[in-house]
Motif scaffolding. Sequence first.
Motif, mmCIF file in Angstrom:
data_model
loop_
_atom_site.group_PDB
_atom_site.id
_atom_site.type_symbol
_atom_site.label_atom_id
_atom_site.label_comp_id
_atom_site.label_asym_id
_atom_site.label_seq_id
_atom_site.Cartn_x
_atom_site.Cartn_y
_atom_site.Cartn_z
ATOM 1 N N ASN A 107 0.190 -6.929 -4.671
ATOM 2 C CA ASN A 107 0.585 -8.038 -3.792
ATOM 3 C C ASN A 107 1.979 -7.858 -3.200
ATOM 4 O O ASN A 107 2.250 -8.322 -2.095
ATOM 5 N N ALA A 111 1.694 -3.978 -0.649
ATOM 6 C CA ALA A 111 1.936 -4.711 0.599
ATOM 7 C C ALA A 111 3.183 -4.156 1.301
ATOM 8 O O ALA A 111 3.189 -3.966 2.523
ATOM 9 N N LEU A 114 2.441 -0.660 2.683
ATOM 10 C CA LEU A 114 1.618 -0.757 3.896
ATOM 11 C C LEU A 114 2.445 -1.235 5.090
ATOM 12 O O LEU A 114 2.314 -0.724 6.206
ATOM 13 N N THR A 118 2.988 1.152 8.283
ATOM 14 C CA THR A 118 2.472 0.768 9.598
ATOM 15 C C THR A 118 3.615 0.475 10.584
ATOM 16 O O THR A 118 3.433 0.575 11.795
ATOM 17 N N ARG A 130 -3.432 -2.449 9.917
ATOM 18 C CA ARG A 130 -3.229 -3.771 9.302
ATOM 19 C C ARG A 130 -4.530 -4.571 9.360
ATOM 20 O O ARG A 130 -4.886 -5.273 8.415
ATOM 21 N N TRP A 133 -6.913 -3.487 6.639
ATOM 22 C CA TRP A 133 -6.552 -4.018 5.321
ATOM 23 C C TRP A 133 -6.844 -5.507 5.179
ATOM 24 O O TRP A 133 -6.794 -6.052 4.082
ATOM 25 N N LEU A 134 -7.150 -6.150 6.279
ATOM 26 C CA LEU A 134 -7.505 -7.575 6.188
ATOM 27 C C LEU A 134 -8.991 -7.771 5.858
ATOM 28 O O LEU A 134 -9.406 -8.867 5.519
ATOM 29 N N ARG A 137 -10.107 -9.542 2.683
ATOM 30 C CA ARG A 137 -9.782 -10.964 2.651
ATOM 31 C C ARG A 137 -10.817 -11.797 3.397
ATOM 32 O O ARG A 137 -11.094 -12.944 3.024
ATOM 33 N N SER A 194 -3.016 -7.856 1.498
ATOM 34 C CA SER A 194 -2.967 -8.072 2.952
ATOM 35 C C SER A 194 -1.967 -9.161 3.347
ATOM 36 O O SER A 194 -1.304 -9.060 4.378
ATOM 37 N N MET A 197 1.510 -7.800 3.193
ATOM 38 C CA MET A 197 1.649 -6.802 4.257
ATOM 39 C C MET A 197 2.004 -7.471 5.596
ATOM 40 O O MET A 197 2.919 -7.015 6.305
ATOM 41 N N ILE A 198 1.323 -8.550 5.899
ATOM 42 C CA ILE A 198 1.575 -9.221 7.183
ATOM 43 C C ILE A 198 2.976 -9.844 7.202
ATOM 44 O O ILE A 198 3.715 -9.724 8.183
#
Lengths: 329, 488
Positions: A107, A111, A114, A118, A130, A133-134, A137, A194, A197-198
């Motif tokens: 997490n 994350a 990534l 990216t 990205r 990787w979603l 979810r 994910s 990551m965002i």
Amino acid sequence: MSRVRRMVEPAAGGAGAAALAAARPAAPWCLGAGFLLPFALVVAVFFLVPAVLTVILSLTDVSVATGLRGFRWVGLENYQRVVTDPVAGLVLRNTLLYVGATLTLFNVGLALVLALATAFLPGRWGGFFRAVWLLPRITPSVVYVLMWKYFAAERPYGVINQVLAALGLPAAGNWLYEHPWPMVIAINGFVGASMGMIIFSAAIQAIPREQLIAAQVDGAGTWALVRRVVLPQLRWPALFVAAYQTLSLLASYEYILLATDGGPGFYTTEVWALYAFHTALSNYFGNAQYGLGAALATVLVLIGLVASVLYLRFFNFRQLTQQPRIEVS
Amino acid sequence: MLDRWTNGVIGCMGRLARSRALRRALAAALVAGLLVLAGCGGSGGQPAAGDQAAGGAGSSGGEQGVQTVTLRAMTIGKPTERYRFDNLKDAVERLNQKLEQEGANVRVQLEGTHEDRPWDEYKQRFILAAEAGKAPDIILSGHEDVAPWAAAGHIVPLDEYVKDSPVYRDVFPTLWESVTLDGKIWGIPQDTEARPLYFWKSHLKQLGWTDQQIAQLPERIRSGDFTLDDLLDLAKQLQDRGIVPAGQGFWTRPQPGVDFYMFYLAYDGRMQDPATGKLVLDQEALLKEYRFFARARELGVLKPSLLGTDWSIWHRTVTGKQVGLFVGGSWQVAEWQDQYGLTDADVQDLGYALLPAGEKGKPGVTLSHPLVYMVTKYSQHPDLAARLILEATNPEFNTRHAVESNHLAILKSQLEQPEYKENRLLGDLAYMVEYAGFVPLHAQFGNYDQAIYRGLSAVVAGQMTPEQAVDTVVKQLQAQLRDEVIIR
């Protein structure tokens, strides 16, 4: 004329003006309360009331056998049972392992990796990876775990073992049952990574380009750039992701329920939330113990509160949220 | 200080709770909370059959002053067990004919569905519907649910409807015992079954057994000449000769269930004290059971990862003749034929016997788990619901269910039904009912079961020695059940 306009327009002299002037300080408060009221109601109905109900339930012996009409008030007996439960220590250790490992490795850890990886890709490719990787979810949890189950199954059903056999390598049994913890952590982690990551990607993109260019001009390589410029600016997003995901992981059990149901063996992957669910709502022979389950849930809430306080102190929340002393333009 | 504060709060709550109005409001709020929790823990947003089944009985005026009453029922099972619901549906006509002959101004119709879903979800759905006062009129479930549901007031006693019915005399008496609590009958048996030890005759032939030796195996088990230790030795031989893969000499079911109590019974274990009705844990029997499973794991005939295996993989492996000896339900043969491609020739190759006793000279055992229809307290027409169940309980209807799903007869008159007589499996298994035990009727049986199953899981997975597992189970039962369990 709207109430808002009346509040902000200057009044035309006399006693009316004096009255309005006297009322003026209260106006912003009313306006704020008006905006907040719907949210406050939602919080009260969907967060506060269930929490209070859970605490009340935990003081009773309510179960399937008593029904919701024949229960007794038992005070702190359920909490006493939790403390003396021979399994509670094991379940607590499992919970700490599950939350700690998933949070650190996936997490936050994965994350961050990534997001950094990216960030250095051209815009379109970064966005593509990205988006990939979603996928976990947005996949329904039942389908997602079913996929893992067939991925990990024994020969000739499991994909991993089929690949190993095709490569001439010795195939194992069911990976989910032979290596339950790595599998459970990975199943949850691939979903959880994910979100971090965002958030980290957005934070990295918000770093002024001038800082990065200046560092490069000063001779910083990629690693130094990441370590000296990027990571220090991710403290606040990291606090948010760590705190939010800790609370989410403490309360989450659905992927473990679907993957191992707390097994194999003796409560091997049973975490506190799953233990509460099994006790309160899911029993093979039907006598679910709502009161005891509620006590377990209340303990979990307390653990979450303690974890939140520790996070805030560890990351020095006050310093992170104070106004910047120097404005960089 | 904390004690004083706590006592104050609890005392205050106790006073408040004595107010009936508040208790009702609290009950309603708790139901709402539980519904929200159940919704969160649910497996999807698909409208469930139970929602259609919920709602209690309704009625409407019909032609010529005849009122139509809508009864609702919830049943569970595989597609091959659809007669659990369809028998009720077909019984509507029989009941309406009788009502017409009696000159009654009421007719019945039935709503609801047959669900193929996990048992715990099904029971949870019923409980939530019942607490919300929206339970169906008729619920089908395991006989062990009689105890907690009667204690909670969700179901009603049926003596007044059953005692004078011809059905009462036709049902095997032991089945009435399985639904009798505190001297009252709370359910009407729907089906029962045996849990045989299965084996493949062709496997034993590969091992060098003659047809005669194979045919004699069930009788040797019945008489106590072949024990659980012999079972493990046979499983080992099947593996050593390469007839089945390693870890697949002997399998039990892969998920929780009553089958595991057969091993406890095989070692003379007792589950309930007849004098007090309390649950009993016989430490010696449990230790022997756990030692049997530890030995199976050490011999390598049972995979440590067996408990937890997905059902579909389990079915495919056993029907693929990849397991030497395995314990399953009599009803599963129908499921294997229906869903897993088991041919008639395979069924002929399938042998079945009681589970061997733990010690030589003692007869083999099995365990029966009757499913029963119950009438809920929330039914506005319990008399019609009970009569509908009794109409659905007749030799023709129960035989078609038994033959379709490989369940044993619950009515003596079924044994004379041509279809029942023609079914080789049912005929062969009929004797097992005499050797069957039942799980106890006790409100806390679910907690008792959970502790014993987890202990067994620990032994099978190799996490605990049998002694450690028994010790843990005893501690758990003492902590959870207190004076409701007798530890021997």
